[in-house]
Motif scaffolding. Sequence first.
Motif, PDB file in Angstrom:
ATOM      1  N   GLY A 174      15.374   7.263   8.621  1.00  0.00           N
ATOM      2  CA  GLY A 174      15.570   6.065   9.419  1.00  0.00           C
ATOM      3  C   GLY A 174      16.246   6.294  10.757  1.00  0.00           C
ATOM      4  N   SER A 175      16.638   7.535  11.062  1.00  0.00           N
ATOM      5  CA  SER A 175      17.309   7.836  12.329  1.00  0.00           C
ATOM      6  C   SER A 175      16.375   7.676  13.514  1.00  0.00           C
ATOM      7  CB  SER A 175      17.817   9.280  12.339  1.00  0.00           C
ATOM      8  OG  SER A 175      18.782   9.480  11.355  1.00  0.00           O
ATOM      9  N   VAL A 176      16.970   7.320  14.661  1.00  0.00           N
ATOM     10  CA  VAL A 176      16.206   7.211  15.907  1.00  0.00           C
ATOM     11  C   VAL A 176      16.953   7.972  16.989  1.00  0.00           C
ATOM     12  CG1 VAL A 176      15.227   5.681  17.645  1.00  0.00           C
ATOM     13  CG2 VAL A 176      15.396   4.898  15.290  1.00  0.00           C
ATOM     14  N   ALA A 177      16.222   8.802  17.727  1.00  0.00           N
ATOM     15  CA  ALA A 177      16.776   9.528  18.868  1.00  0.00           C
ATOM     16  C   ALA A 177      16.050   9.083  20.132  1.00  0.00           C
ATOM     17  CB  ALA A 177      16.601  11.026  18.676  1.00  0.00           C
ATOM     18  N   ARG A 178      16.813   8.909  21.218  1.00  0.00           N
ATOM     19  CA  ARG A 178      16.203   8.578  22.510  1.00  0.00           C
ATOM     20  C   ARG A 178      16.297   9.802  23.408  1.00  0.00           C
ATOM     21  NH1 ARG A 178      18.658   5.310  27.432  1.00  0.00           N
ATOM     22  NH2 ARG A 178      16.886   5.535  28.817  1.00  0.00           N
ATOM     23  N   ILE A 179      15.146  10.221  23.922  1.00  0.00           N
ATOM     24  CA  ILE A 179      15.066  11.383  24.793  1.00  0.00           C
ATOM     25  C   ILE A 179      14.450  10.958  26.122  1.00  0.00           C
ATOM     26  CG2 ILE A 179      14.133  13.716  25.105  1.00  0.00           C
ATOM     27  CD1 ILE A 179      14.048  12.357  21.684  1.00  0.00           C
TER      28      ILE A 179
ATOM     29  N   PHE B 275       7.059  -1.965  10.392  1.00  0.00           N
ATOM     30  CA  PHE B 275       8.230  -2.842  10.231  1.00  0.00           C
ATOM     31  C   PHE B 275       9.050  -2.893  11.513  1.00  0.00           C
ATOM     32  CE2 PHE B 275       8.126  -2.176   5.425  1.00  0.00           C
ATOM     33  CZ  PHE B 275       7.779  -3.486   5.154  1.00  0.00           C
ATOM     34  N   VAL B 276       9.341  -1.730  12.083  1.00  0.00           N
ATOM     35  CA  VAL B 276      10.156  -1.678  13.297  1.00  0.00           C
ATOM     36  C   VAL B 276       9.409  -2.333  14.454  1.00  0.00           C
ATOM     37  CG1 VAL B 276      11.231  -0.121  14.979  1.00  0.00           C
ATOM     38  CG2 VAL B 276      11.496   0.309  12.533  1.00  0.00           C
ATOM     39  N   GLY B 277       8.119  -2.056  14.578  1.00  0.00           N
ATOM     40  CA  GLY B 277       7.320  -2.661  15.641  1.00  0.00           C
ATOM     41  C   GLY B 277       7.299  -4.173  15.568  1.00  0.00           C
TER      42      GLY B 277
ATOM     43  N   LEU C  30      17.401  -2.861   9.932  1.00  0.00           N
ATOM     44  CA  LEU C  30      18.664  -2.542  10.590  1.00  0.00           C
ATOM     45  C   LEU C  30      18.421  -1.762  11.883  1.00  0.00           C
ATOM     46  CD1 LEU C  30      21.795  -2.408  10.549  1.00  0.00           C
ATOM     47  CD2 LEU C  30      21.557  -0.322   9.180  1.00  0.00           C
ATOM     48  N   MET C  31      17.590  -0.745  11.804  1.00  0.00           N
ATOM     49  CA  MET C  31      17.342   0.079  12.989  1.00  0.00           C
ATOM     50  C   MET C  31      16.579  -0.704  14.058  1.00  0.00           C
ATOM     51  SD  MET C  31      19.118   2.597  12.228  1.00  0.00           S
ATOM     52  CE  MET C  31      18.816   3.605  13.664  1.00  0.00           C
ATOM     53  N   ALA C  32      15.697  -1.591  13.639  1.00  0.00           N
ATOM     54  CA  ALA C  32      14.986  -2.434  14.604  1.00  0.00           C
ATOM     55  C   ALA C  32      15.963  -3.357  15.315  1.00  0.00           C
ATOM     56  CB  ALA C  32      13.900  -3.242  13.895  1.00  0.00           C
ATOM     57  N   ARG C  33      16.948  -3.903  14.570  1.00  0.00           N
ATOM     58  CA  ARG C  33      17.970  -4.750  15.208  1.00  0.00           C
ATOM     59  C   ARG C  33      18.795  -3.949  16.211  1.00  0.00           C
ATOM     60  NH1 ARG C  33      20.863  -6.707  10.391  1.00  0.00           N
ATOM     61  NH2 ARG C  33      19.059  -6.336   9.123  1.00  0.00           N
ATOM     62  N   ILE C  34      19.120  -2.724  15.860  1.00  0.00           N
ATOM     63  CA  ILE C  34      19.874  -1.862  16.780  1.00  0.00           C
ATOM     64  C   ILE C  34      19.043  -1.601  18.033  1.00  0.00           C
ATOM     65  CG2 ILE C  34      20.693   0.520  17.116  1.00  0.00           C
ATOM     66  CD1 ILE C  34      22.716  -1.007  15.556  1.00  0.00           C
ATOM     67  N   LEU C  35      17.777  -1.265  17.861  1.00  0.00           N
ATOM     68  CA  LEU C  35      16.904  -1.009  19.015  1.00  0.00           C
ATOM     69  C   LEU C  35      16.776  -2.261  19.878  1.00  0.00           C
ATOM     70  CD1 LEU C  35      14.103   1.163  17.348  1.00  0.00           C
ATOM     71  CD2 LEU C  35      15.973   1.936  18.822  1.00  0.00           C
ATOM     72  N   GLY C  36      16.662  -3.417  19.247  1.00  0.00           N
ATOM     73  CA  GLY C  36      16.601  -4.670  19.986  1.00  0.00           C
ATOM     74  C   GLY C  36      17.881  -4.923  20.763  1.00  0.00           C
ATOM     75  N   ALA C  37      19.034  -4.652  20.128  1.00  0.00           N
ATOM     76  CA  ALA C  37      20.327  -4.841  20.796  1.00  0.00           C
ATOM     77  C   ALA C  37      20.484  -3.895  21.981  1.00  0.00           C
ATOM     78  CB  ALA C  37      21.464  -4.633  19.801  1.00  0.00           C
ATOM     79  N   LEU C  38      19.858  -2.735  21.891  1.00  0.00           N
ATOM     80  CA  LEU C  38      19.898  -1.763  22.994  1.00  0.00           C
ATOM     81  C   LEU C  38      18.815  -2.044  24.037  1.00  0.00           C
ATOM     82  CD1 LEU C  38      20.547   1.484  20.925  1.00  0.00           C
ATOM     83  CD2 LEU C  38      22.143   0.365  22.506  1.00  0.00           C
ATOM     84  N   ASP C  39      18.079  -3.139  23.842  1.00  0.00           N
ATOM     85  CA  ASP C  39      17.018  -3.568  24.747  1.00  0.00           C
ATOM     86  C   ASP C  39      15.937  -2.499  24.929  1.00  0.00           C
ATOM     87  OD1 ASP C  39      15.840  -5.566  26.244  1.00  0.00           O
ATOM     88  OD2 ASP C  39      16.692  -4.836  28.136  1.00  0.00           O
ATOM     89  N   VAL C  40      15.580  -1.856  23.819  1.00  0.00           N
ATOM     90  CA  VAL C  40      14.527  -0.841  23.839  1.00  0.00           C
ATOM     91  C   VAL C  40      13.178  -1.524  24.038  1.00  0.00           C
ATOM     92  CG1 VAL C  40      13.284   0.807  22.371  1.00  0.00           C
ATOM     93  CG2 VAL C  40      15.791   0.854  22.480  1.00  0.00           C
ATOM     94  N   GLN C  41      12.424  -1.042  24.997  1.00  0.00           N
ATOM     95  CA  GLN C  41      11.076  -1.532  25.282  1.00  0.00           C
ATOM     96  C   GLN C  41      10.088  -0.407  25.004  1.00  0.00           C
ATOM     97  OE1 GLN C  41      10.590  -4.795  26.382  1.00  0.00           O
ATOM     98  NE2 GLN C  41      12.796  -4.971  26.040  1.00  0.00           N
TER      99      GLN C  41
END
Length: 175
Positions: A134-139, A65-67, A36-47
């Motif tokens: 499972g939380s992700v923060a972007r800094i 898994f996320v990678g 789920l979190m990987a899909r969210i990161l993908g949708a946010l176009d995280v590189q």
Amino acid sequence: MNLYLMRHANAGVPRETPALDAKRSLIKEGKVQCMLMARILGALDVQVDVIVSSPLKRALQTAQFVGTELGYDAKVEISPALAPDASYSDFQEMLAKYSDSEGVLVVGHNPNLFKFLGRLVTGNGGAAIRMRKGSVARIDVDRHPPLLQWLIDPRMARSIYASVAKSSRPKTSRK
């Protein structure tokens, strides 16, 4: 640099001894959280240029898994600076190693992960920021002080997906 701090996904109940706890792996819910979190990161176009994990099994599995879901081809790097007993100075040294990277995803544990996040964004550790499993923060680390751009946990991600799915009806003309 965009730093993505991720707490490992759900690995069930902690074990009594540290040696056994270090080998604790993700449970089914944890694997679902990763996807789920990987899909969210993908949708946010995280590189991400590099993924760094704590040496503990549950964090390494989360990172892998996320990678994989993000299409990350390189090997996940392991750093003791993300272990549960790591210090903030260890964490800073590890970050300095990747300062030339544009996107760095690190996977670790609470309580030190949310303490690191608090110290990064305030400079003194005064912020109490809750990071569920499972939380992700972007800094944005290039800002001074570093700026917390967003923090998403699996509960929020599920709510977003549920609300988007409900409103995905075909649009009709109102002529």
